[in-house]
Design a protein around this motif. Structure first.
Motif, PDB file in Angstrom:
ATOM      1  N   PRO A 108       0.816  -1.219   0.000  1.00 34.44           N
ATOM      2  CA  PRO A 108       0.000   0.000   0.000  1.00 34.44           C
ATOM      3  C   PRO A 108       0.846   1.264   0.000  1.00 34.44           C
ATOM      4  N   THR A 109       1.544   1.513  -1.078  1.00 29.06           N
ATOM      5  CA  THR A 109       2.388   2.697  -1.217  1.00 29.06           C
ATOM      6  C   THR A 109       2.030   3.431  -2.496  1.00 29.06           C
ATOM      7  N   THR A 110       2.434   4.698  -2.550  1.00 30.72           N
ATOM      8  CA  THR A 110       2.135   5.498  -3.739  1.00 30.72           C
ATOM      9  C   THR A 110       2.887   4.984  -4.967  1.00 30.72           C
ATOM     10  N   ASN A 111       4.034   4.340  -4.758  1.00 33.99           N
ATOM     11  CA  ASN A 111       4.800   3.826  -5.892  1.00 33.99           C
ATOM     12  C   ASN A 111       4.114   2.654  -6.577  1.00 33.99           C
ATOM     13  N   ALA A 112       3.186   2.012  -5.858  1.00 32.41           N
ATOM     14  CA  ALA A 112       2.490   0.854  -6.420  1.00 32.41           C
ATOM     15  C   ALA A 112       1.132   1.229  -7.003  1.00 32.41           C
ATOM     16  N   PHE A 113       0.909   2.518  -7.214  1.00 30.08           N
ATOM     17  CA  PHE A 113      -0.408   2.955  -7.720  1.00 30.08           C
ATOM     18  C   PHE A 113      -0.696   2.380  -9.103  1.00 30.08           C
ATOM     19  N   ASN A 114       0.299   2.397  -9.968  1.00 25.27           N
ATOM     20  CA  ASN A 114       0.082   1.877 -11.328  1.00 25.27           C
ATOM     21  C   ASN A 114      -0.233   0.378 -11.317  1.00 25.27           C
ATOM     22  N   ARG A 115       0.350  -0.349 -10.404  1.00 21.21           N
ATOM     23  CA  ARG A 115       0.035  -1.776 -10.288  1.00 21.21           C
ATOM     24  C   ARG A 115      -1.403  -1.970  -9.796  1.00 21.21           C
ATOM     25  N   PHE A 116      -1.825  -1.102  -8.888  1.00 23.64           N
ATOM     26  CA  PHE A 116      -3.197  -1.154  -8.395  1.00 23.64           C
ATOM     27  C   PHE A 116      -4.191  -0.884  -9.528  1.00 23.64           C
ATOM     28  N   ILE A 117      -3.895   0.099 -10.359  1.00 20.17           N
ATOM     29  CA  ILE A 117      -4.761   0.415 -11.506  1.00 20.17           C
ATOM     30  C   ILE A 117      -4.779  -0.756 -12.494  1.00 20.17           C
ATOM     31  N   LEU A 249     -13.443   6.806   3.664  1.00 20.13           N
ATOM     32  CA  LEU A 249     -13.340   6.290   2.301  1.00 20.13           C
ATOM     33  C   LEU A 249     -14.714   5.865   1.777  1.00 20.13           C
ATOM     34  N   ASN A 250     -15.475   5.162   2.601  1.00 18.21           N
ATOM     35  CA  ASN A 250     -16.819   4.733   2.181  1.00 18.21           C
ATOM     36  C   ASN A 250     -17.719   5.932   1.934  1.00 18.21           C
ATOM     37  N   ALA A 251     -17.601   6.954   2.759  1.00 18.93           N
ATOM     38  CA  ALA A 251     -18.418   8.163   2.560  1.00 18.93           C
ATOM     39  C   ALA A 251     -18.053   8.852   1.250  1.00 18.93           C
ATOM     40  N   ALA A 252     -16.761   8.900   0.925  1.00 19.66           N
ATOM     41  CA  ALA A 252     -16.331   9.533  -0.326  1.00 19.66           C
ATOM     42  C   ALA A 252     -16.813   8.743  -1.537  1.00 19.66           C
ATOM     43  N   LEU A 253     -16.749   7.408  -1.454  1.00 25.01           N
ATOM     44  CA  LEU A 253     -17.213   6.578  -2.566  1.00 25.01           C
ATOM     45  C   LEU A 253     -18.729   6.675  -2.728  1.00 25.01           C
ATOM     46  N   SER A 254     -19.453   6.786  -1.634  1.00 20.46           N
ATOM     47  CA  SER A 254     -20.911   6.924  -1.719  1.00 20.46           C
ATOM     48  C   SER A 254     -21.305   8.255  -2.349  1.00 20.46           C
ATOM     49  N   ALA A 255     -20.506   9.292  -2.097  1.00 14.21           N
ATOM     50  CA  ALA A 255     -20.812  10.604  -2.666  1.00 14.21           C
ATOM     51  C   ALA A 255     -20.364  10.739  -4.113  1.00 14.21           C
ATOM     52  N   THR A 256     -19.568   9.790  -4.597  1.00 20.38           N
ATOM     53  CA  THR A 256     -19.088   9.840  -5.976  1.00 20.38           C
ATOM     54  C   THR A 256     -20.216   9.458  -6.936  1.00 20.38           C
ATOM     55  N   LYS A 257     -20.448  10.272  -7.934  1.00 20.08           N
ATOM     56  CA  LYS A 257     -21.517  10.020  -8.896  1.00 20.08           C
ATOM     57  C   LYS A 257     -21.063   9.013  -9.955  1.00 20.08           C
ATOM     58  N   SER A 258     -21.965   8.160 -10.331  1.00 20.52           N
ATOM     59  CA  SER A 258     -21.689   7.204 -11.405  1.00 20.52           C
ATOM     60  C   SER A 258     -21.991   7.853 -12.755  1.00 20.52           C
ATOM     61  N   GLY A 259     -21.485   7.218 -13.806  1.00 21.69           N
ATOM     62  CA  GLY A 259     -21.737   7.728 -15.145  1.00 21.69           C
ATOM     63  C   GLY A 259     -20.873   8.898 -15.541  1.00 21.69           C
ATOM     64  N   LYS A 260     -19.827   9.178 -14.772  1.00 20.52           N
ATOM     65  CA  LYS A 260     -18.937  10.285 -15.089  1.00 20.52           C
ATOM     66  C   LYS A 260     -17.712   9.786 -15.852  1.00 20.52           C
ATOM     67  N   LYS A 273     -16.306   2.025  -6.724  1.00 17.85           N
ATOM     68  CA  LYS A 273     -17.411   1.896  -5.771  1.00 17.85           C
ATOM     69  C   LYS A 273     -17.659   0.458  -5.315  1.00 17.85           C
ATOM     70  N   PRO A 274     -17.502  -0.571  -6.176  1.00 21.73           N
ATOM     71  CA  PRO A 274     -17.751  -1.942  -5.698  1.00 21.73           C
ATOM     72  C   PRO A 274     -16.530  -2.648  -5.119  1.00 21.73           C
ATOM     73  N   LEU A 275     -15.452  -1.939  -4.803  1.00 20.90           N
ATOM     74  CA  LEU A 275     -14.259  -2.577  -4.264  1.00 20.90           C
ATOM     75  C   LEU A 275     -14.560  -3.292  -2.949  1.00 20.90           C
ATOM     76  N   GLY A 276     -13.892  -4.408  -2.734  1.00 21.48           N
ATOM     77  CA  GLY A 276     -14.101  -5.191  -1.518  1.00 21.48           C
ATOM     78  C   GLY A 276     -13.313  -4.656  -0.334  1.00 21.48           C
ATOM     79  N   PRO A 277     -13.445  -5.302   0.811  1.00 22.33           N
ATOM     80  CA  PRO A 277     -12.782  -4.827   2.037  1.00 22.33           C
ATOM     81  C   PRO A 277     -11.254  -4.837   1.958  1.00 22.33           C
ATOM     82  N   LYS A 278     -10.687  -5.850   1.301  1.00 27.34           N
ATOM     83  CA  LYS A 278      -9.218  -5.911   1.200  1.00 27.34           C
ATOM     84  C   LYS A 278      -8.681  -4.782   0.338  1.00 27.34           C
ATOM     85  N   ALA A 279      -9.335  -4.503  -0.772  1.00 22.34           N
ATOM     86  CA  ALA A 279      -8.884  -3.423  -1.652  1.00 22.34           C
ATOM     87  C   ALA A 279      -8.993  -2.073  -0.955  1.00 22.34           C
ATOM     88  N   LYS A 280     -10.042  -1.881  -0.163  1.00 23.77           N
ATOM     89  CA  LYS A 280     -10.205  -0.595   0.540  1.00 23.77           C
ATOM     90  C   LYS A 280      -9.167  -0.425   1.649  1.00 23.77           C
TER      91      LYS A 280
END
Length: 281
Positions: A108-117, A249-260, A273-280
């Protein structure tokens, strides 16, 4: 009955109307003194669901005839060959399990962001259909299809009118919803798609080259060193710099609009939005 002077009518069946054909029709009208030219296009089945008659009226000064579309015509839109995600048919359970299974191999580091994507996109390809329609009729629904089939059997003009009114009503509602929900931030996908990669240093260099202000490089280095020193010595804010919680994090994902639109990383809100507990975590 006396109906006045005789009207010369010429009827033809052609496939498509081009500039050369219009020039030929112009000569035809002049040669035979034709007043009304009736063209019937019935060969292009993928663009016209009803027989469309095109009347070309000859003007008095012998100019090229003007073309008027007459009859019932349903426009068929040709799609751009750009695949899109079909989120309505996505298997979100498979998507969530795939991400949670592979996320354990990434720190869980910023250097691994591309791997996460990369994990998110790989899971999306396996669980979300992706493609595009070559041609489609906007707002064509079951009601329109039923009215069209009924018209094909009885050729009743009232049925065709009801079908067109159904289409127009659905298009009007879609237009209203698009206008009311349009967000200018959704245009960022188009901007990033066609943008040129320009770094901040390049912009600064261009401003320096085009400006007439004198440049003191020694002074610039002193300012940069002082700025770096101030940033390193700045006090750490416990409120803004603390790691965010799972509830936040859950509050931010709930406020995120779909279809954007997706950002420059190509990740849509529907991916997060549908990420599981481990990913979050």
């Amino acid at each position: 009955l006396h109906v006045g002077p005789t009207i010369q009518i010429c009827q033809l069946n052609i496939e498509g109307i081009s500039r050369s054909k219009c020039e030929y029709l112009e000569r035809l009208l002049k040669k035979h003194n034709v007043d009304v030219l009736v063209l019937e296009e019935t060969h292009i089945e993928h663009t016209h669901l009803f027989d469309t008659y095109v009347f070309s009226l000859k003007t008095a000064n012998q100019h090229r005839p003007s073309i008027i579309n007459v009859g019932i015509e349903i426009p068929v839109i040709t799609s751009t060959p750009e695949p899109r995600w079909n989120f309505k048919k996505a298997d979100w359970e498979t998507f969530q399990k795939s991400v949670d299974t592979n996320i354990r191999w990434i720190p869980p580091t910023t250097n691994a962001f591309n791997r996460f994507i990369g994990i998110i996109k790989a899971a999306a390809k396996r669980s979300i259909p992706r493609g595009f329609r070559k041609t489609y009729i906007p707002c064509w629904m079951e009601e329109s299809k039923a009215l069209y089939e009924e018209h094909s059997l009885n050729k009743n003009p009232a049925t065709a009118t009801a079908m067109l009114e159904s289409l127009n009503s659905a298009r009007r509602e879609r237009w209203k919803s698009l206008v009311e929900e349009t967000n200018l931030h959704s245009l960022q996908q188009l901007a990033y798609k066609h943008r040129t990669t320009i770094k901040v240093d390049a912009i600064a260099s261009h401003l320096i080259q085009t400006s007439k202000a004198p440049v003191d490089k020694k002074f610039q280095r002193q300012v940069m060193r002082q700025l770096s020193t101030n940033l390193m010595a700045a006090p750490r804010s416990s409120t803004m710099s603390d790691p965010f919680t799972l509830n936040e994090l859950n509050a931010a994902l709930s406020a995120t609009k779909s279809g954007k639109a997706a950002g420059p990383d190509g990740v849509y809100p529907e991916f997060l939005k549908p990420l599981g507990p481990k990913a979050k975590r």
